[in-house]
Design an enzyme around this catalytic site. Structure first.
Site, PDB file in Angstrom:
ATOM      1  N   ASP A   1      27.136 -32.519 -20.543  1.00 32.63           N
ATOM      2  CA  ASP A   1      25.896 -31.875 -21.004  1.00 32.63           C
ATOM      3  C   ASP A   1      25.900 -31.588 -22.503  1.00 32.63           C
ATOM      4  OD1 ASP A   1      25.134 -31.873 -18.324  1.00 32.63           O
ATOM      5  OD2 ASP A   1      26.136 -29.965 -17.976  1.00 32.63           O
TER       6      ASP A   1
ATOM      7  N   LYS B   1      24.187 -36.178 -24.541  1.00 29.23           N
ATOM      8  CA  LYS B   1      24.401 -37.633 -24.650  1.00 29.23           C
ATOM      9  C   LYS B   1      23.079 -38.389 -24.525  1.00 29.23           C
ATOM     10  CE  LYS B   1      27.266 -37.361 -21.189  1.00 29.23           C
ATOM     11  NZ  LYS B   1      27.456 -35.899 -21.083  1.00 29.23           N
TER      12      LYS B   1
ATOM     13  N   GLY C   1      23.083 -35.711 -15.470  1.00 26.43           N
ATOM     14  CA  GLY C   1      21.712 -35.264 -15.714  1.00 26.43           C
ATOM     15  C   GLY C   1      21.484 -35.255 -17.200  1.00 26.43           C
ATOM     16  N   HIS C   2      20.599 -36.105 -17.659  1.00 23.75           N
ATOM     17  CA  HIS C   2      20.316 -36.190 -19.095  1.00 23.75           C
ATOM     18  C   HIS C   2      18.863 -35.808 -19.332  1.00 23.75           C
ATOM     19  CE1 HIS C   2      24.059 -38.322 -19.081  1.00 23.75           C
ATOM     20  NE2 HIS C   2      23.559 -39.367 -18.462  1.00 23.75           N
TER      21      HIS C   2
HETATM   22  P1  GDP Z   1      23.810 -34.866 -21.345  1.00 26.85           P
HETATM   23  O1  GDP Z   1      24.156 -34.752 -19.909  1.00 26.85           O
HETATM   24  O2  GDP Z   1      24.996 -34.969 -22.235  1.00 26.85           O
HETATM   25  O3  GDP Z   1      22.800 -35.953 -21.624  1.00 26.85           O
HETATM   26  O4  GDP Z   1      23.109 -33.487 -21.755  1.00 26.85           O
HETATM   27  P2  GDP Z   1      21.990 -32.674 -20.909  1.00 26.85           P
HETATM   28  O5  GDP Z   1      20.691 -33.364 -21.063  1.00 26.85           O
HETATM   29  O6  GDP Z   1      22.471 -32.374 -19.537  1.00 26.85           O
HETATM   30  O7  GDP Z   1      22.011 -31.289 -21.677  1.00 26.85           O
HETATM   31  C1  GDP Z   1      21.717 -31.191 -23.024  1.00 26.85           C
HETATM   32  C2  GDP Z   1      20.463 -30.302 -23.186  1.00 26.85           C
HETATM   33  O8  GDP Z   1      20.357 -29.908 -24.535  1.00 26.85           O
HETATM   34  C3  GDP Z   1      19.148 -31.024 -22.884  1.00 26.85           C
HETATM   35  O9  GDP Z   1      18.268 -30.107 -22.314  1.00 26.85           O
HETATM   36  C4  GDP Z   1      18.655 -31.486 -24.258  1.00 26.85           C
HETATM   37  O10 GDP Z   1      17.234 -31.588 -24.328  1.00 26.85           O
HETATM   38  C5  GDP Z   1      19.142 -30.359 -25.113  1.00 26.85           C
HETATM   39  N1  GDP Z   1      19.496 -30.724 -26.492  1.00 26.85           N
HETATM   40  C6  GDP Z   1      20.110 -31.843 -26.946  1.00 26.85           C
HETATM   41  N2  GDP Z   1      20.367 -31.747 -28.264  1.00 26.85           N
HETATM   42  C7  GDP Z   1      19.908 -30.534 -28.648  1.00 26.85           C
HETATM   43  C8  GDP Z   1      19.919 -29.815 -29.891  1.00 26.85           C
HETATM   44  O11 GDP Z   1      20.417 -30.272 -30.907  1.00 26.85           O
HETATM   45  N3  GDP Z   1      19.368 -28.552 -29.872  1.00 26.85           N
HETATM   46  C9  GDP Z   1      18.837 -27.983 -28.748  1.00 26.85           C
HETATM   47  N4  GDP Z   1      18.332 -26.757 -28.816  1.00 26.85           N
HETATM   48  N5  GDP Z   1      18.820 -28.642 -27.569  1.00 26.85           N
HETATM   49  C10 GDP Z   1      19.363 -29.878 -27.513  1.00 26.85           C
HETATM   50  P1  IMO Z   2      26.468 -35.230 -17.494  1.00 31.50           P
HETATM   51  O1  IMO Z   2      26.480 -36.734 -17.530  1.00 31.50           O
HETATM   52  C1  IMO Z   2      28.467 -31.521 -16.316  1.00 31.50           C
HETATM   53  C2  IMO Z   2      31.115 -31.764 -12.819  1.00 31.50           C
HETATM   54  C3  IMO Z   2      30.690 -30.987 -11.583  1.00 31.50           C
HETATM   55  C4  IMO Z   2      32.057 -30.659 -11.018  1.00 31.50           C
HETATM   56  C5  IMO Z   2      32.875 -31.895 -11.315  1.00 31.50           C
HETATM   57  C6  IMO Z   2      32.983 -32.873 -10.154  1.00 31.50           C
HETATM   58  O2  IMO Z   2      25.108 -34.646 -17.306  1.00 31.50           O
HETATM   59  O3  IMO Z   2      27.218 -34.657 -18.644  1.00 31.50           O
HETATM   60  P2  IMO Z   2      31.264 -34.565  -9.047  1.00 31.50           P
HETATM   61  O4  IMO Z   2      29.956 -34.321  -8.345  1.00 31.50           O
HETATM   62  O5  IMO Z   2      31.160 -35.464 -10.218  1.00 31.50           O
HETATM   63  O6  IMO Z   2      32.354 -34.975  -8.105  1.00 31.50           O
HETATM   64  O7  IMO Z   2      31.703 -33.109  -9.591  1.00 31.50           O
HETATM   65  O8  IMO Z   2      32.224 -32.531 -12.404  1.00 31.50           O
HETATM   66  N1  IMO Z   2      30.102 -32.694 -13.337  1.00 31.50           N
HETATM   67  C7  IMO Z   2      29.369 -32.478 -14.442  1.00 31.50           C
HETATM   68  N2  IMO Z   2      29.294 -31.407 -15.256  1.00 31.50           N
HETATM   69  N3  IMO Z   2      27.738 -32.617 -16.595  1.00 31.50           N
HETATM   70  C8  IMO Z   2      27.818 -33.718 -15.802  1.00 31.50           C
HETATM   71  O9  IMO Z   2      27.233 -34.887 -16.120  1.00 31.50           O
HETATM   72  C9  IMO Z   2      28.630 -33.669 -14.647  1.00 31.50           C
HETATM   73  N4  IMO Z   2      28.911 -34.541 -13.645  1.00 31.50           N
HETATM   74  C10 IMO Z   2      29.824 -33.937 -12.873  1.00 31.50           C
HETATM   75  O10 IMO Z   2      29.940 -29.844 -11.925  1.00 31.50           O
HETATM   76  O11 IMO Z   2      32.621 -29.596 -11.736  1.00 31.50           O
HETATM   77 MG    MG Z   3      23.858 -33.439 -18.311  1.00 34.00          MG
END
Ligand code: GDP
Ligand code: IMO
Ligand code: MG
Length: 432
Positions: A13, A16, A40-41
């Protein structure tokens, strides 16, 4: 242009999805090479009234870039219901998904593996991993045990039937005798999986060959990781990890692109740290400071909605990510979330039993007991979301970034100052 790898540096999270999306129209293909719908992106496009939010789980972030070929690589595990649900959701919002390509060697998440993921977690009780419950772990276990179902198996009913029978011979025993659950009916599982075959068939391709041809034509391919370095099954905080290879090495096995074609490794790193699920987290804040980061950063899971655990930036982890992935560039995200703090602590080393560790302790028992050694930086109060160059940042924010860059031992080439595509400071070109 050779291939570029993009990974998460911490526990996921990091942003990416936004970082991949940022590379935009200069990218010809984005390949998801590991994980499944545990990822989850969130990607935010447009600004003001026109601001639109997309949550992707299984589809590579390149799906939102017109002209880009999104590829689901062989290293991914696919929940077919989720795949088509996501495609339909995007098409319903006017996104063209017709260029999507799926590897015939990717594994399929069978319904029994979703059940097994959930019952295993319940069985583990206090020792649970805190998985997303999507069947990821059991599906990768089947892959390694050589009883997995692959995309290509869906197109021959006899083969599919034989494989599901083989898997259920074992799994039903486990479900019924150990977990006291109902077993699965072979024909019902075969029917469910086969029901996707017709729609899936036109998407399936020999993805390593396709990608090789694209690279030979000089096109740009981004290999996008799900999860992150500390969730990697080999290099993460085992057993509190996911079940795939989320680091740069996994990009090769999960896509079929050889290491010699990779020119750059971009790691996305948050200006603080978060983690979802169980496991050690040295800089975790269990007080109002943690709550502040969670609220300011909207740190609630894109996949499960769980509140993310929050803590200060951990430079030991940053250095580790550089070393394990061979990071050439960092994208530092969410710097804006730190605005308003009087001071910003950064973990520069750990102490375990009075001994200082400048690198991640090799032993997980030591890591679980690591006490952060903090260096504290002065904060800033100015709104930085409109900053587009380093010079637009307040001096204290610039000093914070410069200090992190030195500690994590690779250049910070872009800085996120908000969730929107344009809310970014570009320091260096990430592709050329
Ligand atoms: P990922 O799994 O690595 O793709 O990240 P997620 O989407 O799960 O979580 C990142 C969250 O931060 C998302 O809600 C993005 O919209 C938000 N985000 C990404 N870059 C920035 C930033 O520079 N500032 C803020 N405030 N939010 C950001
Ligand atoms: P993104 O791509 C954050 C964590 C779960 C758990 C562990 C194992 O959005 O960064 P799983 O269901 O993969 O067997 O769970 O990994 N986990 C994540 N945490 N971001 C993710 O993906 C994750 N995908 C799995 O919360 O601790
Ligand atoms: Mg994520």
């Amino acid at each position: 242009m050779p291939a570029v790898v993009l990974v998460g540096a911490q526990w996921g999270d990091e942003g990416k999805g936004k970082a991949t999306d940022l590379l935009g129209s200069r990218v010809d293909a984005v390949v998801k090479f590991n994980g499944g719908n545990n990822a989850g992106h969130t990607i935010v496009i447009g600004s003001g009234e026109a601001r639109e939010k997309y949550a992707l789980h299984l589809l590579p972030s390149g799906i939102l870039t017109p002209g880009c070929t999104p590829v689901i690589g062989n290293g991914v595990v696919i929940d077919l219901g989720v795949l088509f649900g996501e495609i339909d959701g995007l098409e319903g919002r006017g996104v063209d998904t017709s260029k999507l390509v799926v590897s015939g060697s990717a594994h399929v998440i069978a319904p029994y593996n979703r059940t097994l993921d959930q019952v295993t977690e319940r069985f583990l009780g206090k020792s649970k991993i805190g998985t997303t419950g999507r069947g990821i772990g059991p599906t990768y276990a089947d892959k390694m045990s050589r009883i997995g179902i692959r995309v290509q198996d869906l197109f021959d009913r006899d083969v599919l039937h034989a494989k599901v029978t083989g898997a259920l011979n074992l799994k039903n025993q486990v479900l019924v005798k150990i977990y006291n659950r109902k077993g699965f009916d072979v024909d019902a599982v075969v029917d469910e999986l086969a029901s996707y075959a017709e729609r899936l068939a036109p998407l399936v391709a020999d993805t390593p060959l396709l990608l090789e041809q694209m690279l030979d034509r000089g096109e740009t391919v981004v290999l996008e990781a799900g999860q992150a370095t500390l969730l990697d099954v080999d290099h993460g905080t085992y057993p509190f990890v996911t079940s795939s290879s989320a680091t740069a090495g996994g990009a090769c096995t999960g896509s079929g692109i050889p290491p010699t074609r990779i020119s750059r490794v971009i790691a996305v790193i948050k200006a603080y740290t978060t983690r979802v699920g169980e496991g050690p987290f040295p800089t975790e804040l269990l007080d109002d400071k943690g709550e502040l980061l969670r609220n300011n950063g909207a740190e609630f899971g894109t996949t499960t909605g769980r509140p993310r655990r929050c803590g200060w930036f951990d430079a030991v982890i940053g250095r580790y990510a550089t070393r394990i992935n061979g990071v050439t560039d960092f994208v530092l995200t969410k710097l804006d979330v730190l605005t308003g703090l009087d001071e910003v602590p950064v973990c520069v080393a750990y102490e375990v039993d009075g001994k200082r560790y400048d690198e991640l302790p090799m032993n997980q028992v030591d890591f679980a007991r690591a006490i952060p050694v903090y260096e504290t930086f002065p904060g800033w109060t100015e709104d930085i979301s409109a900053a587009r160059t380093l010079d637009d940042l307040p001096g204290n924010a610039r000093d914070y970034v410069a200090a992190l860059e030195k500690m994590i031992k690779a250049p910070i080439s872009a800085i996120g100052v908000g969730p929107g595509r344009d809310e970014t400071i570009a320091v260096r070109d990430l592709l050329n």
